[in-house]
Design a protein around this motif. Structure first.
Motif, mmCIF file in Angstrom:
data_model
loop_
_atom_site.group_PDB
_atom_site.id
_atom_site.type_symbol
_atom_site.label_atom_id
_atom_site.label_comp_id
_atom_site.label_asym_id
_atom_site.label_seq_id
_atom_site.Cartn_x
_atom_site.Cartn_y
_atom_site.Cartn_z
ATOM 1 N N UNK A 181 0.826 -1.209 0.000
ATOM 2 C CA UNK A 181 0.000 0.000 0.000
ATOM 3 C C UNK A 181 0.862 1.261 0.000
ATOM 4 N N UNK A 182 1.934 1.278 0.786
ATOM 5 C CA UNK A 182 2.829 2.434 0.828
ATOM 6 C C UNK A 182 3.477 2.680 -0.527
ATOM 7 N N UNK A 183 4.054 1.644 -1.116
ATOM 8 C CA UNK A 183 4.784 1.804 -2.368
ATOM 9 C C UNK A 183 3.854 2.058 -3.551
ATOM 10 N N UNK A 184 2.633 1.501 -3.491
ATOM 11 C CA UNK A 184 1.679 1.681 -4.577
ATOM 12 C C UNK A 184 0.785 2.898 -4.355
ATOM 13 N N UNK A 185 0.907 3.538 -3.178
ATOM 14 C CA UNK A 185 0.071 4.690 -2.881
ATOM 15 C C UNK A 185 -1.384 4.316 -2.682
ATOM 16 N N UNK A 186 -1.639 3.125 -2.163
ATOM 17 C CA UNK A 186 -3.011 2.660 -1.920
ATOM 18 C C UNK A 186 -3.513 3.267 -0.608
ATOM 19 N N UNK A 187 -4.064 4.480 -0.698
ATOM 20 C CA UNK A 187 -4.454 5.211 0.502
ATOM 21 C C UNK A 187 -5.647 4.587 1.208
ATOM 22 N N UNK A 188 -6.518 3.924 0.458
ATOM 23 C CA UNK A 188 -7.672 3.284 1.083
ATOM 24 C C UNK A 188 -7.215 2.220 2.079
ATOM 25 N N UNK A 189 -6.187 1.453 1.703
ATOM 26 C CA UNK A 189 -5.640 0.444 2.595
ATOM 27 C C UNK A 189 -4.941 1.102 3.788
ATOM 28 N N UNK A 190 -4.191 2.170 3.512
ATOM 29 C CA UNK A 190 -3.466 2.845 4.578
ATOM 30 C C UNK A 190 -4.408 3.490 5.587
ATOM 31 N N UNK B 105 -2.421 18.190 -10.312
ATOM 32 C CA UNK B 105 -2.181 16.749 -10.409
ATOM 33 C C UNK B 105 -1.248 16.221 -9.341
ATOM 34 N N UNK B 106 -0.816 17.093 -8.418
ATOM 35 C CA UNK B 106 0.092 16.678 -7.346
ATOM 36 C C UNK B 106 -0.650 16.568 -6.022
ATOM 37 N N UNK B 107 -0.143 15.732 -5.142
ATOM 38 C CA UNK B 107 -0.793 15.529 -3.846
ATOM 39 C C UNK B 107 0.250 15.324 -2.760
ATOM 40 N N UNK B 108 -0.163 15.579 -1.533
ATOM 41 C CA UNK B 108 0.648 15.307 -0.341
ATOM 42 C C UNK B 108 -0.240 14.648 0.697
ATOM 43 N N UNK B 109 0.325 13.721 1.452
ATOM 44 C CA UNK B 109 -0.432 13.012 2.485
ATOM 45 C C UNK B 109 0.426 12.884 3.734
ATOM 46 N N UNK C 85 5.989 6.429 14.633
ATOM 47 C CA UNK C 85 6.023 7.878 14.449
ATOM 48 C C UNK C 85 5.022 8.315 13.397
ATOM 49 N N UNK C 86 5.471 9.110 12.447
ATOM 50 C CA UNK C 86 4.586 9.598 11.397
ATOM 51 C C UNK C 86 5.215 9.370 10.031
ATOM 52 N N UNK C 87 4.361 9.337 9.000
ATOM 53 C CA UNK C 87 4.813 9.087 7.632
ATOM 54 C C UNK C 87 4.206 10.158 6.728
ATOM 55 N N UNK C 88 5.017 10.690 5.828
ATOM 56 C CA UNK C 88 4.524 11.641 4.833
ATOM 57 C C UNK C 88 4.817 11.082 3.439
ATOM 58 N N UNK C 89 3.836 11.218 2.551
ATOM 59 C CA UNK C 89 3.986 10.786 1.169
ATOM 60 C C UNK C 89 3.655 11.960 0.264
ATOM 61 N N UNK C 90 4.291 12.019 -0.896
ATOM 62 C CA UNK C 90 3.823 12.954 -1.916
ATOM 63 C C UNK C 90 4.101 12.359 -3.279
ATOM 64 N N UNK C 91 3.370 12.868 -4.266
ATOM 65 C CA UNK C 91 3.539 12.344 -5.604
ATOM 66 C C UNK C 91 2.543 12.931 -6.566
ATOM 67 N N UNK C 92 2.384 12.261 -7.708
ATOM 68 C CA UNK C 92 1.430 12.657 -8.735
ATOM 69 C C UNK C 92 0.765 11.362 -9.219
#
Length: 200
Positions: free
Chosen positions: A115-124, A137-141, A155-162
């Motif tokens: 989920x982390x590597x594929x950006x599957x936010x529903x699972x996360x 078209x860009x996002x941050x989580x 701790x905490x995790x931050x993701x960003x991408x397109x």
């Protein structure tokens, strides 16, 4: 990476939670190829140390099969996560093997890392509170573990991408920080080498 996996094993026991608004929008921006491979550059800043530890290599995410994480520098080793097991190779030697039959949490760890590597936010979202923003078209989580004990572990995790996840930043409660940058991303059957495909 091994410490991250062990922390995520604890997170896998967290209860599911309702979906948040930005998740659906971010999910719609993400490409969902069957095969996704690329380069990673990882930097780990240990609390109390001035110089970060650097590593790089290749990763592949194969839908329905799992994740391959191949560190090339500074020391070659490979982490293979499939539905049934996690195997850590050092060279051609198996350094660690966790089997889902004896360690049922293995399937859950695989799901979280995929989920982390594929950006599957529903699972996360089942494991973390998700705070996301979209700009074109860009996002941050930002991900925050739902349970206090789990937050202390990871701790905490931050993701960003397109269309793909570009960066993952992990801040551990200990003060250690890990940054992973993904580049040279390719998708489709041609993205994975024959050697990598054989490891699945």
């Amino acid at each position: 990476m091994k410490r991250i996996i062990l922390s995520l094993a604890l997170l896998a026991l967290a209860p599911p939670a309702p979906a948040a608004a930005p998740v659906a929008k971010i999910q719609s921006l993400l490409a969902k190829p069957k095969v996704l491979c690329g380069r990673f550059d990882q930097s780990k800043q240990l609390a109390g140390m001035k110089k970060p530890l650097a590593a790089n290599g290749r990763f592949c995410v194969v839908a329905g099969k799992g994740v391959l994480w191949r560190t090339l520098q500074p020391f070659p080793n490979t982490l293979r996560l499939t539905r049934d097991e996690i195997v850590h190779f050092q060279g051609e030697r198996v350094a660690m093997r966790l089997d889902a039959k004896t360690e049922p949490v293995v399937r859950m760890i695989n799901g979280v890392l995929f989920a982390l590597l594929a950006g599957d936010l529903a699972q996360l979202e089942t494991l973390f509170e998700v705070d996301g923003t979209v700009d074109g078209g860009n996002w941050q989580v930002a991900l925050k573990a739902r349970e206090p004990a789990l937050a202390k572990a990871v701790g905490s995790i931050r993701l960003d991408g397109a269309a793909y996840v570009k960066n993952i930043a992990i801040s551990e409660a200990s003060g250690d920080r890990t940054s992973i940058v993904f580049s040279a991303i390719q998708s489709g059957d041609a993205a994975i080498t024959a050697e990598e495909a054989a490891l699945f």
